[in-house]
Design a protein around this motif. Structure first.
Motif, PDB file in Angstrom:
ATOM      1  N   THR A  95      41.162  38.472  41.306  1.00 34.61           N
ATOM      2  CA  THR A  95      40.185  39.393  41.983  1.00 34.61           C
ATOM      3  C   THR A  95      40.680  40.785  42.203  1.00 34.61           C
ATOM      4  O   THR A  95      39.677  41.802  42.158  1.00 34.61           O
ATOM      5  CB  THR A  95      39.599  38.726  43.310  1.00 34.61           C
ATOM      6  OG1 THR A  95      40.776  38.779  44.308  1.00 34.61           O
ATOM      7  CG2 THR A  95      38.923  37.440  43.066  1.00 34.61           C
ATOM      8  N   ASP A  96      41.947  40.884  42.184  1.00 29.07           N
ATOM      9  CA  ASP A  96      42.430  42.204  42.526  1.00 29.07           C
ATOM     10  C   ASP A  96      42.969  42.928  41.145  1.00 29.07           C
ATOM     11  O   ASP A  96      43.809  42.606  40.258  1.00 29.07           O
ATOM     12  CB  ASP A  96      43.807  42.069  43.468  1.00 29.07           C
ATOM     13  CG  ASP A  96      44.324  43.520  43.740  1.00 29.07           C
ATOM     14  OD1 ASP A  96      43.866  44.357  43.328  1.00 29.07           O
ATOM     15  OD2 ASP A  96      45.688  43.196  44.214  1.00 29.07           O
ATOM     16  N   GLU A  97      42.188  44.004  40.671  1.00 28.98           N
ATOM     17  CA  GLU A  97      42.305  44.569  39.275  1.00 28.98           C
ATOM     18  C   GLU A  97      43.120  45.746  39.527  1.00 28.98           C
ATOM     19  O   GLU A  97      43.608  46.258  38.540  1.00 28.98           O
ATOM     20  CB  GLU A  97      40.920  45.194  39.020  1.00 28.98           C
ATOM     21  CG  GLU A  97      39.818  44.049  38.695  1.00 28.98           C
ATOM     22  CD  GLU A  97      38.807  44.686  38.088  1.00 28.98           C
ATOM     23  OE1 GLU A  97      38.860  45.616  37.329  1.00 28.98           O
ATOM     24  OE2 GLU A  97      37.377  44.356  38.491  1.00 28.98           O
ATOM     25  N   SER A  98      43.987  45.612  40.563  1.00 31.44           N
ATOM     26  CA  SER A  98      45.045  46.919  40.857  1.00 31.44           C
ATOM     27  C   SER A  98      46.414  46.307  40.513  1.00 31.44           C
ATOM     28  O   SER A  98      47.627  46.991  40.620  1.00 31.44           O
ATOM     29  CB  SER A  98      45.107  47.564  42.302  1.00 31.44           C
ATOM     30  OG  SER A  98      45.401  46.579  43.150  1.00 31.44           O
ATOM     31  N   VAL A  99      46.620  45.009  40.283  1.00 32.67           N
ATOM     32  CA  VAL A  99      47.663  44.309  39.941  1.00 32.67           C
ATOM     33  C   VAL A  99      48.571  45.039  38.727  1.00 32.67           C
ATOM     34  O   VAL A  99      48.000  45.243  37.919  1.00 32.67           O
ATOM     35  CB  VAL A  99      47.524  42.945  39.720  1.00 32.67           C
ATOM     36  CG1 VAL A  99      48.789  42.182  39.233  1.00 32.67           C
ATOM     37  CG2 VAL A  99      46.929  42.038  40.916  1.00 32.67           C
ATOM     38  N   ARG A 100      49.830  45.232  39.009  1.00 27.17           N
ATOM     39  CA  ARG A 100      50.663  45.880  38.086  1.00 27.17           C
ATOM     40  C   ARG A 100      51.655  44.415  37.471  1.00 27.17           C
ATOM     41  O   ARG A 100      51.655  43.648  38.296  1.00 27.17           O
ATOM     42  CB  ARG A 100      51.619  47.055  38.787  1.00 27.17           C
ATOM     43  CG  ARG A 100      50.686  48.051  39.050  1.00 27.17           C
ATOM     44  CD  ARG A 100      51.663  48.926  39.761  1.00 27.17           C
ATOM     45  NE  ARG A 100      52.378  48.163  40.965  1.00 27.17           N
ATOM     46  CZ  ARG A 100      53.449  48.988  41.957  1.00 27.17           C
ATOM     47  NH1 ARG A 100      53.703  50.071  41.557  1.00 27.17           N
ATOM     48  NH2 ARG A 100      53.929  48.064  42.639  1.00 27.17           N
TER      49      ARG A 100
ATOM     50  N   VAL B 220      47.975  45.261  34.940  1.00 31.59           N
ATOM     51  CA  VAL B 220      47.462  44.315  34.055  1.00 31.59           C
ATOM     52  C   VAL B 220      46.213  43.646  34.926  1.00 31.59           C
ATOM     53  O   VAL B 220      45.476  42.754  34.072  1.00 31.59           O
ATOM     54  CB  VAL B 220      48.752  43.232  33.810  1.00 31.59           C
ATOM     55  CG1 VAL B 220      49.711  43.782  32.742  1.00 31.59           C
ATOM     56  CG2 VAL B 220      49.091  42.821  35.097  1.00 31.59           C
ATOM     57  N   GLY B 221      46.041  44.097  35.945  1.00 29.62           N
ATOM     58  CA  GLY B 221      45.082  43.398  36.912  1.00 29.62           C
ATOM     59  C   GLY B 221      43.457  43.457  35.925  1.00 29.62           C
ATOM     60  O   GLY B 221      42.869  42.217  36.122  1.00 29.62           O
ATOM     61  N   PRO B 222      42.879  44.722  35.525  1.00 29.53           N
ATOM     62  CA  PRO B 222      41.687  44.445  34.696  1.00 29.53           C
ATOM     63  C   PRO B 222      41.453  43.282  33.705  1.00 29.53           C
ATOM     64  O   PRO B 222      40.743  42.891  33.389  1.00 29.53           O
ATOM     65  CB  PRO B 222      41.637  45.892  34.126  1.00 29.53           C
ATOM     66  CG  PRO B 222      42.317  46.775  34.989  1.00 29.53           C
ATOM     67  CD  PRO B 222      43.511  45.852  35.482  1.00 29.53           C
ATOM     68  N   PHE B 223      42.927  43.275  32.893  1.00 31.80           N
ATOM     69  CA  PHE B 223      42.747  42.212  31.756  1.00 31.80           C
ATOM     70  C   PHE B 223      42.917  40.683  32.458  1.00 31.80           C
ATOM     71  O   PHE B 223      42.262  39.894  31.929  1.00 31.80           O
ATOM     72  CB  PHE B 223      44.013  42.352  31.031  1.00 31.80           C
ATOM     73  CG  PHE B 223      44.058  43.782  30.269  1.00 31.80           C
ATOM     74  CD1 PHE B 223      43.254  44.069  29.196  1.00 31.80           C
ATOM     75  CD2 PHE B 223      44.890  44.768  30.939  1.00 31.80           C
ATOM     76  CE1 PHE B 223      43.223  45.340  28.791  1.00 31.80           C
ATOM     77  CE2 PHE B 223      44.837  45.939  30.436  1.00 31.80           C
ATOM     78  CZ  PHE B 223      44.110  46.523  29.341  1.00 31.80           C
ATOM     79  N   LEU B 224      43.513  40.360  33.381  1.00 31.99           N
ATOM     80  CA  LEU B 224      43.774  39.233  34.106  1.00 31.99           C
ATOM     81  C   LEU B 224      42.250  38.891  34.698  1.00 31.99           C
ATOM     82  O   LEU B 224      41.857  37.657  34.542  1.00 31.99           O
ATOM     83  CB  LEU B 224      44.710  39.268  35.100  1.00 31.99           C
ATOM     84  CG  LEU B 224      46.134  39.393  34.718  1.00 31.99           C
ATOM     85  CD1 LEU B 224      47.335  39.412  35.918  1.00 31.99           C
ATOM     86  CD2 LEU B 224      46.369  38.184  33.859  1.00 31.99           C
ATOM     87  N   HIS B 225      41.573  39.922  35.339  1.00 33.78           N
ATOM     88  CA  HIS B 225      40.233  39.732  35.863  1.00 33.78           C
ATOM     89  C   HIS B 225      39.192  39.308  34.894  1.00 33.78           C
ATOM     90  O   HIS B 225      38.586  38.514  35.232  1.00 33.78           O
ATOM     91  CB  HIS B 225      39.869  41.122  36.772  1.00 33.78           C
ATOM     92  CG  HIS B 225      38.618  40.814  37.303  1.00 33.78           C
ATOM     93  ND1 HIS B 225      38.335  40.060  38.564  1.00 33.78           N
ATOM     94  CD2 HIS B 225      37.389  41.592  36.981  1.00 33.78           C
ATOM     95  CE1 HIS B 225      37.201  40.297  38.918  1.00 33.78           C
ATOM     96  NE2 HIS B 225      36.526  40.775  37.891  1.00 33.78           N
ATOM     97  N   ALA B 226      39.520  40.128  33.601  1.00 31.96           N
ATOM     98  CA  ALA B 226      38.278  39.794  32.463  1.00 31.96           C
ATOM     99  C   ALA B 226      38.595  38.311  32.076  1.00 31.96           C
ATOM    100  O   ALA B 226      37.503  37.615  31.725  1.00 31.96           O
ATOM    101  CB  ALA B 226      38.309  40.636  31.509  1.00 31.96           C
TER     102      ALA B 226
END
Length: 402
Positions: A265-270, A252-258
């Motif tokens: 800032t961490d796009e690797s978050v699950r 879910v990191g990329p969606f939260l970052h967007a």
């Protein structure tokens, strides 16, 4: 010329009668004939087979047999199920905590052991679990132990007994028997592998089926990770790649970052990284009911300045968890049209009914079909499901014998 009876029909008849005995306990041959539609001679052959394997035994005559006007007393000869004829061992672990139990054919937990698993060479050392399993096997050697059902915290191919993890480093993936060769050799029993939450879901469904038939169930477990075991139409769903229910590893990191690049800032978050035990500990400093809280108190019993109010902390954590868990339930309810949910695991167990009430309150305004969220009926559902995996595999072999 005698009619040809295919082997699969014979096996199916035995399975049906076996399931009836597990459900009802005591039956006569005539009961079986009437309940299944089998001819009486076929019911006799099936029960003779079960008698020969010790799965059922003669239990005398039914007292009312003389007054029943059907087929010369045949209905009065009773047989009873022998749940201790065979046993299996369940082994489920999450993090460093291992849960091991001996279970009979009826699903009764005969003995349970809980222990910690140390780390060695970057992975959990299953040596203590192997020794405990052998102790139970030796202690209960009066009846055959068919095997060990293992609940593994990861993606599992139960046929190939392969484990996988959603990690960049694939060194932890592979055949369970190769990664844990010492453990497999030490237990000296056949083993069967399945995802740990899947097993808990299977065990919970079996427990609920004793009261009323359950066709659909989602079993959510939140602790060191987040998983969902899903049963639809009475069958465990694994998916093409055995990933059904592995919702915790969704990136879910990329969606939260967007949505908010400054906050995330961490796009690797699950998904599980947002509200598992580690996340709660990082956010609140302690996990109520799990961590040992150093609570300072005054003479009148109130919290000292700088002390931790355990009850206030518990309520804060329950409120924080209620929103993401309600979102998970809502997503599953909408996508697979399911209304029965179980919430289990380290965090729900620690927070209790307060967490469930908060989730229900968040869901009430947004769901068209009300969903039911409850704690597990079977407190050891994982162990039950693990043993059932063994029984389902080996009893199927036994019932197909000629």
């Amino acid at each position: 010329m005698p009619a040809y009876v295919p082997a699969y029909i014979k096996t199916q008849n035995r399975q049906v009668v076996y399931d009836l005995f597990r459900e009802h306990g005591t039956l006569s041959r005539m009961d079986i004939s009437e309940m299944t539609g089998m001819s009486f001679p076929t019911a006799v052959k099936v029960t003779d087979f079960l008698l020969s394997r010790g799965i059922v035994r003669e239990a005398g005559l039914r007292e009312t047999a003389a007054t029943e006007g059907k087929t010369a007393g045949r209905k009065g000869r009773l047989l009873e199920f022998c749940p201790d004829a065979y046993r299996a061992i369940g082994f489920v672990y999450e993090g460093q905590r291992a849960d091991i139990g001996l279970i009979n054919l009826h699903g009764d937990l005969m003995e349970r052991r809980v222990l910690d698993l140390p780390r060695r060479n970057g992975q959990r050392d299953l040596g203590p679990a192997a020794r405990t399993i052998r102790e139970l096997a030796d202690l209960y050697a009066d009846a055959p132990i068919l095997g060990v059902g293992i609940g593994y915290p990861g993606i599992v191919d139960p046929v190939g007994k392969i484990v996988r993890h959603d990690l960049p480093d694939a060194s932890r993936d592979g055949a369970f028997a190769e990664r844990y060769a010492d453990f497999v050799q030490a237990i000296g029993l056949p083993f069967y592998l399945e995802n740990d939450v899947n097993l808990a879901c299977v065990g919970e469904v079996a427990c609920r089926n004793r009261r009323e038939k359950v066709a659909d169930l989602a079993y959510l477990s939140l602790g060191t990770g987040l998983g969902a075991g899903i049963v639809l139409d009475g069958q465990l769903r694994r998916g093409l790649h055995h990933r059904t229910g592995e919702i915790g590893v969704m990136q879910v990191g990329p969606f939260l970052h967007a949505f908010s690049p400054e906050s995330w800032t961490d796009e690797s978050v699950r998904l599980q990284d947002l509200f598992n035990v580690e996340a709660i500990r990082n956010r609140f400093g302690a996990v109520p009911g799990i961590d040992a809280l150093l609570i300072g108190t005054t003479e009148d019993g109130g919290p000292e300045s700088g002390g931790v109010d355990a009850e206030a902390l518990r309520k804060r954590v329950a409120e924080a968890l209620s929103l993401p868990l309600a979102a998970v339930v809502l997503a599953l309810a909408c996508t697979i049209d399911i209304t029965e949910f179980v919430l289990a695991g380290l965090l729900p167990d620690a927070l209790g009914e307060d967490l469930l009430e908060r989730i229900r309150a968040r869901l009430a305004p947004v769901v068209r079909t009300p969903v039911r969220i409850s704690p597990p009926m079977d407190p050891h559902a994982g162990l039950t499901g693990a043993a059932m995996t063994v029984f389902d595999a080996l009893m199927a072999e036994m019932l197909s014998e000629s």
